[in-house]
Scaffold this active site. Sequence first.
Site, PDB file in Angstrom:
ATOM      1  N   GLU A 257       0.880  -1.172   0.000  1.00 39.10           N
ATOM      2  CA  GLU A 257       0.000   0.000   0.000  1.00 39.10           C
ATOM      3  C   GLU A 257       0.912   1.214   0.000  1.00 39.10           C
ATOM      4  O   GLU A 257       1.583   1.472   0.997  1.00 39.10           O
ATOM      5  CB  GLU A 257      -0.889   0.004   1.251  1.00 39.10           C
ATOM      6  N   CYS A 296      -3.256   8.526   3.477  1.00 40.25           N
ATOM      7  CA  CYS A 296      -2.898   8.049   2.139  1.00 40.25           C
ATOM      8  C   CYS A 296      -4.055   8.240   1.176  1.00 40.25           C
ATOM      9  O   CYS A 296      -3.863   8.315  -0.027  1.00 40.25           O
ATOM     10  CB  CYS A 296      -2.501   6.583   2.203  1.00 40.25           C
TER      11      CYS A 296
HETATM   12  P1  NAP Z   1       8.171   5.050   4.737  1.00 38.59           P
HETATM   13  O1  NAP Z   1       9.261   5.994   5.042  1.00 38.59           O
HETATM   14  O2  NAP Z   1       8.220   4.301   3.467  1.00 38.59           O
HETATM   15  O3  NAP Z   1       8.128   4.059   5.983  1.00 38.59           O
HETATM   16  C1  NAP Z   1       7.180   3.033   6.056  1.00 38.59           C
HETATM   17  C2  NAP Z   1       7.712   1.906   6.904  1.00 38.59           C
HETATM   18  O4  NAP Z   1       8.815   1.285   6.236  1.00 38.59           O
HETATM   19  C3  NAP Z   1       8.238   2.349   8.259  1.00 38.59           C
HETATM   20  O5  NAP Z   1       7.898   1.377   9.220  1.00 38.59           O
HETATM   21  C4  NAP Z   1       9.751   2.408   8.037  1.00 38.59           C
HETATM   22  O6  NAP Z   1      10.478   2.242   9.215  1.00 38.59           O
HETATM   23  C5  NAP Z   1       9.929   1.221   7.129  1.00 38.59           C
HETATM   24  N1  NAP Z   1      11.145   1.245   6.329  1.00 38.59           N
HETATM   25  C6  NAP Z   1      11.931   2.308   6.000  1.00 38.59           C
HETATM   26  N2  NAP Z   1      12.954   1.897   5.224  1.00 38.59           N
HETATM   27  C7  NAP Z   1      12.816   0.559   5.058  1.00 38.59           C
HETATM   28  C8  NAP Z   1      13.564  -0.439   4.357  1.00 38.59           C
HETATM   29  N3  NAP Z   1      14.653  -0.135   3.657  1.00 38.59           N
HETATM   30  N4  NAP Z   1      13.135  -1.712   4.397  1.00 38.59           N
HETATM   31  C9  NAP Z   1      12.027  -2.044   5.093  1.00 38.59           C
HETATM   32  N5  NAP Z   1      11.275  -1.140   5.775  1.00 38.59           N
HETATM   33  C10 NAP Z   1      11.664   0.141   5.756  1.00 38.59           C
HETATM   34  O7  NAP Z   1       6.745   5.755   4.776  1.00 38.59           O
HETATM   35  P2  NAP Z   1       6.162   6.745   5.900  1.00 38.59           P
HETATM   36  O8  NAP Z   1       6.882   8.020   5.763  1.00 38.59           O
HETATM   37  O9  NAP Z   1       6.120   6.075   7.233  1.00 38.59           O
HETATM   38  O10 NAP Z   1       4.649   6.878   5.456  1.00 38.59           O
HETATM   39  C11 NAP Z   1       4.182   7.874   4.590  1.00 38.59           C
HETATM   40  C12 NAP Z   1       3.831   7.286   3.251  1.00 38.59           C
HETATM   41  O11 NAP Z   1       3.010   6.145   3.419  1.00 38.59           O
HETATM   42  C13 NAP Z   1       3.038   8.228   2.386  1.00 38.59           C
HETATM   43  O12 NAP Z   1       3.614   8.260   1.113  1.00 38.59           O
HETATM   44  C14 NAP Z   1       1.640   7.624   2.344  1.00 38.59           C
HETATM   45  O13 NAP Z   1       0.925   7.894   1.157  1.00 38.59           O
HETATM   46  C15 NAP Z   1       1.914   6.186   2.500  1.00 38.59           C
HETATM   47  N6  NAP Z   1       0.763   5.512   3.098  1.00 38.59           N
HETATM   48  C16 NAP Z   1       0.032   4.674   2.328  1.00 38.59           C
HETATM   49  C17 NAP Z   1      -1.071   4.036   2.873  1.00 38.59           C
HETATM   50  C18 NAP Z   1      -1.906   3.098   2.055  1.00 38.59           C
HETATM   51  O14 NAP Z   1      -2.703   2.380   2.649  1.00 38.59           O
HETATM   52  N7  NAP Z   1      -1.775   3.060   0.761  1.00 38.59           N
HETATM   53  C19 NAP Z   1      -1.422   4.253   4.202  1.00 38.59           C
HETATM   54  C20 NAP Z   1      -0.644   5.118   4.950  1.00 38.59           C
HETATM   55  C21 NAP Z   1       0.449   5.747   4.385  1.00 38.59           C
HETATM   56  P3  NAP Z   1      11.062   3.521  10.014  1.00 38.59           P
HETATM   57  O15 NAP Z   1       9.895   4.322  10.447  1.00 38.59           O
HETATM   58  O16 NAP Z   1      11.785   2.900  11.144  1.00 38.59           O
HETATM   59  O17 NAP Z   1      11.942   4.247   9.049  1.00 38.59           O
END
Ligand code: NAP
Length: 520
Positions: A257, A296
Amino acid sequence: MTELLPNIVAGRRVLGTGTGTVLRDPVTAAELVRVSREGLDLDSAFAQARDVAGPALRAVSYGQRAALLGEIAKILQANRDAYFEIATANSGTVQADSAIDIDGAIYTLSQYAKWGAALGDARALLDGPRASLAKDGVFASQHVLQPTRGVALFINAFNFPAWGLWEKAAPALLAGVPVIVKPATATAWLTQRMVADVVDARLLPEGALSVICGSSAGLLDRLQPFDVLSFTGSAETAALIRTHEAIARRSVRVNIEADSLNSALLLPGEAAGSETFELLVREVAREMTAKSGQKCTAIRRVLVPEQLYNATAQAIGARLSGITVGNPRNAAVKMGSLVSREQFDHVLAGLEALGAQTERLFDGTRAPLIDADPAVAACLGPVLLGTRDADAAARVHDTEVFGPVSTLVPYRDLDHALALIRRGEGSLVASLYGSDDAALATAALALADTHGRVHAISPAVAKTHTGHGNVMPQSLHGGPGRAGGGEELGGLRALNFYHRRAAVQAAAGVLDRLAAAPWA
Ligand code: NAP
């Protein structure tokens, strides 16, 4: 030093080593708690979940597991006040925005408890009707769904620490699949606290629900062929996950997602000031400001007939001017903060990136904050951007500013509007506003191939519709293309991800004894 939150694995609290990462109040920058997963024995955590908790969960029926979900919902309900306090402190959200996350989680769990109860004593599910394989009709094929024999690993985004856990865990646990969740570090506290409360109640087999707070390093390496991975977050992290060894070589099933340039569309022929026009305006203002636009599903692009561009800008601006921003503890505040100063900087950078191709139709960034220091707090007022040349403004269709920001996009005719919406390259949701049922149905089908959900609003549902951005467990959540290509929720459809489908070819007498429940 602030408290170090324990990880919870194999039913036990385990402290990480080192000083850990500090979680902060995004309004005051105060240190709240710390998290660390350093030194954690990940192999044992996965083995306990996969080899002990999974079989124990699957030893009981869907109906019994559904009853467990109901009990979990009661535990969360009983601790609800504590969750709101954590959300205020760690996410900077006002009460109504915390409720989207916390009450949304409890509602989703309760729904799965209800739907799961209807599956009763079965331990497998039938998928579709039997198909005859021989002229005499005795030899036939029946597809069955069996819970997968692995672990469900969730890697979640910062914006829904409560709902993001339970919208995934409810179908996983109902399916009999143990869960290990790694919440986003910035807001891990609420997820950790909910897991702690449920584990303390000793309802679930030890290791059926684990939380690991901090870095994701090494988690994907532990995944085996029958495990599943559900990721929610940015497109950049999603791309890294897709190319990980476990996904590429061990065929671990993955659901993604990601981000999305969701649209709201006022259909052609609707007049400024009409009921449908007002419905669109209200929904855009609400979506821009709920959770400070950190959803999101939030509306990022607002498409209106070109002759209504100015009227729409004025009407949305008038609503946004009533939004007070600041410390969520002050009752006068309608919109709290972004999740961190880092996200605040991301939003400013996004505004800068869109700046060259847009104009600012409403700018709330200079309004004074209530009870918050602008040099410290991650609080930012809403911004309505606009472009007069929708075709040339490429960034509007490909840059997600994850904050209280939307762009007004004028269109010539319906085909033009649909083509502009599709430039999002696949989105979670589009909402349509119109007074003609046939026109709404036509536009809904036209967008259904590039969206996971189409929310069609006419005056008939003005008071009852559930909102553009609210994800209801009855409906599919996910979207093709840029949105990640995932599918979650949608009632019992969510169980698919946690099951393996197989065809059993046998005599009718054997198929009669499969003892599986019909797919509800
Ligand atoms: P993110 O930076 O991609 O982080 C998401 C998760 O991935 C966090 O738990 C993060 O851990 C982890 N992560 C980071 N680097 C990783 C790696 N190399 N390998 C595995 N996991 C890793 O996203 P975010 O900033 O938390 O969230 C915002 C984004 O999420 C927005 O773009 C939003 O649109 C999207 N979103 C989508 C949905 C949906 O249902 N489609 C829902 C909510 C949000 P850390 O926090 O420890 O870095």
